[in-house]
Design an enzyme around this catalytic site. Structure first.
Site, PDB file in Angstrom:
ATOM      1  N   ASN A  73       0.833  -1.209   0.000  1.00  0.00           N
ATOM      2  CA  ASN A  73       0.000   0.000   0.000  1.00  0.00           C
ATOM      3  C   ASN A  73       0.866   1.257   0.000  1.00  0.00           C
ATOM      4  O   ASN A  73       1.936   1.310   0.608  1.00  0.00           O
ATOM      5  CB  ASN A  73      -1.006  -0.002   1.160  1.00  0.00           C
ATOM      6  CG  ASN A  73      -0.400  -0.240   2.516  1.00  0.00           C
ATOM      7  OD1 ASN A  73       0.509  -1.049   2.672  1.00  0.00           O
ATOM      8  ND2 ASN A  73      -0.881   0.455   3.529  1.00  0.00           N
TER       9      ASN A  73
ATOM     10  N   GLU B 202       0.476   5.319   0.585  1.00  0.00           N
ATOM     11  CA  GLU B 202      -0.415   6.362   1.111  1.00  0.00           C
ATOM     12  C   GLU B 202      -0.010   7.747   0.611  1.00  0.00           C
ATOM     13  O   GLU B 202       1.042   7.926  -0.004  1.00  0.00           O
ATOM     14  CB  GLU B 202      -0.416   6.278   2.645  1.00  0.00           C
ATOM     15  CG  GLU B 202      -0.989   4.945   3.118  1.00  0.00           C
ATOM     16  CD  GLU B 202      -1.142   4.838   4.629  1.00  0.00           C
ATOM     17  OE1 GLU B 202      -0.644   5.702   5.372  1.00  0.00           O
ATOM     18  OE2 GLU B 202      -1.784   3.855   5.057  1.00  0.00           O
TER      19      GLU B 202
ATOM     20  N   CYS C 143      -4.421   0.958  -2.114  1.00  0.00           N
ATOM     21  CA  CYS C 143      -4.242  -0.311  -1.410  1.00  0.00           C
ATOM     22  C   CYS C 143      -3.244  -1.204  -2.149  1.00  0.00           C
ATOM     23  O   CYS C 143      -3.107  -1.131  -3.377  1.00  0.00           O
ATOM     24  CB  CYS C 143      -5.557  -1.066  -1.331  1.00  0.00           C
ATOM     25  SG  CYS C 143      -6.798  -0.318  -0.282  1.00  0.00           S
TER      26      CYS C 143
ATOM     27  N   GLU D  13      -3.442  -4.364  -2.817  1.00  0.00           N
ATOM     28  CA  GLU D  13      -4.052  -5.284  -3.797  1.00  0.00           C
ATOM     29  C   GLU D  13      -4.176  -4.618  -5.155  1.00  0.00           C
ATOM     30  O   GLU D  13      -3.919  -5.229  -6.192  1.00  0.00           O
ATOM     31  CB  GLU D  13      -5.450  -5.716  -3.317  1.00  0.00           C
ATOM     32  CG  GLU D  13      -5.462  -6.593  -2.085  1.00  0.00           C
ATOM     33  CD  GLU D  13      -5.478  -5.801  -0.776  1.00  0.00           C
ATOM     34  OE1 GLU D  13      -5.036  -4.629  -0.766  1.00  0.00           O
ATOM     35  OE2 GLU D  13      -5.919  -6.372   0.231  1.00  0.00           O
TER      36      GLU D  13
ATOM     37  N   CYS E 139     -10.300  -4.868   1.030  1.00  0.00           N
ATOM     38  CA  CYS E 139     -11.417  -3.934   1.220  1.00  0.00           C
ATOM     39  C   CYS E 139     -12.392  -4.034   0.040  1.00  0.00           C
ATOM     40  O   CYS E 139     -12.108  -4.664  -0.986  1.00  0.00           O
ATOM     41  CB  CYS E 139     -10.892  -2.501   1.355  1.00  0.00           C
ATOM     42  SG  CYS E 139     -10.408  -1.746  -0.208  1.00  0.00           S
TER      43      CYS E 139
ATOM     44  N   CYS F  77     -11.070  -2.950  -3.402  1.00  0.00           N
ATOM     45  CA  CYS F  77     -10.140  -3.943  -3.972  1.00  0.00           C
ATOM     46  C   CYS F  77     -10.900  -5.152  -4.480  1.00  0.00           C
ATOM     47  O   CYS F  77     -10.576  -5.709  -5.529  1.00  0.00           O
ATOM     48  CB  CYS F  77      -9.094  -4.347  -2.942  1.00  0.00           C
ATOM     49  SG  CYS F  77      -7.892  -3.040  -2.645  1.00  0.00           S
TER      50      CYS F  77
HETATM   51  N1  THU Z   1      -5.234  -1.211   2.776  1.00  0.00           N
HETATM   52  C1  THU Z   1      -4.789  -2.064   1.814  1.00  0.00           C
HETATM   53  O1  THU Z   1      -3.665  -1.933   1.318  1.00  0.00           O
HETATM   54  N2  THU Z   1      -5.612  -3.051   1.418  1.00  0.00           N
HETATM   55  C2  THU Z   1      -6.885  -3.249   1.900  1.00  0.00           C
HETATM   56  O2  THU Z   1      -7.610  -4.073   1.365  1.00  0.00           O
HETATM   57  C3  THU Z   1      -7.325  -2.496   3.065  1.00  0.00           C
HETATM   58  C4  THU Z   1      -6.529  -1.301   3.405  1.00  0.00           C
HETATM   59  C5  THU Z   1      -4.362  -0.092   3.167  1.00  0.00           C
HETATM   60  C6  THU Z   1      -4.882   1.256   2.761  1.00  0.00           C
HETATM   61  C7  THU Z   1      -4.241   2.153   3.781  1.00  0.00           C
HETATM   62  O3  THU Z   1      -2.932   2.493   3.320  1.00  0.00           O
HETATM   63  C8  THU Z   1      -4.102   1.280   5.015  1.00  0.00           C
HETATM   64  O4  THU Z   1      -4.236  -0.065   4.560  1.00  0.00           O
HETATM   65  C9  THU Z   1      -5.142   1.548   6.080  1.00  0.00           C
HETATM   66  O5  THU Z   1      -6.417   1.515   5.570  1.00  0.00           O
END
Ligand code: THU
Length: 160
Positions: A62, A64, A73, A75, A112, A115
């Site tokens: 991920n 940010e 994310c 995925e 999530c 994704c």
């Molecule tokens: N995140 C993911 O990388 N994948 C998911 O399916 C859920 C959330 C990341 C996004 C963000 O950088 C951190 O986790 C917190 O939400």
């Protein structure tokens, strides 16, 4: 009025050691790439390893952003990379792991909703199910034989 029931199914592995050897290797790569997460805001790191039918493994973590919604994310980082670089390849297997810098994640952490929708697009496009394995930092791993188990009533192109 009538009711409909949609069932969904997962396999549960108690530890990485219980996984088939190829998936153990895939999950270890997901754990390794999790370290590359750029997660200064959430401190929540997600790593993904994808196995393609051309033998290649694509990784993602991920990423940010100070403008929060601009981040992405793990995925989707991985699956969009796979689509961008190997557009003809089918995605066969996906290993996902998530860990927090502040508290240990012991439960399997699923992708999530956004994704799931993105993975669904590729599963439909390639007409081949994607095996999805997901875990926290430690503990059990859940396996879904297809994205459909994670998004049973999905929106797709047939509605357009
Ligand atoms: N995140 C993911 O990388 N994948 C998911 O399916 C859920 C959330 C990341 C996004 C963000 O950088 C951190 O986790 C917190 O939400």
């Amino acid at each position: 009025m009538k009711e409909i029931t949609i069932t969904t199914q997962f396999k549960v592995y108690e530890s990485i050691q219980e996984l088939p050897n190829d998936i153990q290797d895939l999950m270890k790569q997901a754990v390794e790439v999790r370290k590359n997460a750029y997660a200064p805001y959430s401190k929540f790191r997600v790593g993904v390893a994808i196995f393609l039918d051309n033998g290649k493994i694509v990784l993602g973590s991920n990423q940010e952003n100070a403008a929060y919604p601009s981040g992405l994310c793990a995925e989707r980082v991985a699956i969009f990379y796979a689509g961008a670089v190997y557009p003809e390849a089918k995605i066969l297997k996906m290993a996902i792991t998530a860990a927090s810098d502040t508290n240990q994640t012991t439960a399997p952490i699923p992708p999530c909703g956004s994704c799931r929708q993105s993975i669904a697009e590729y599963e439909i496009k390639q007409e081949n199910p994607i095996e999805i394995y997901f875990m926290g930092e430690i503990g059990a791993i859940y396996k879904s034989d297809s994205l459909k188990n994670l998004l049973p009533f999905m929106f797709d192109k047939k509605f357009l």
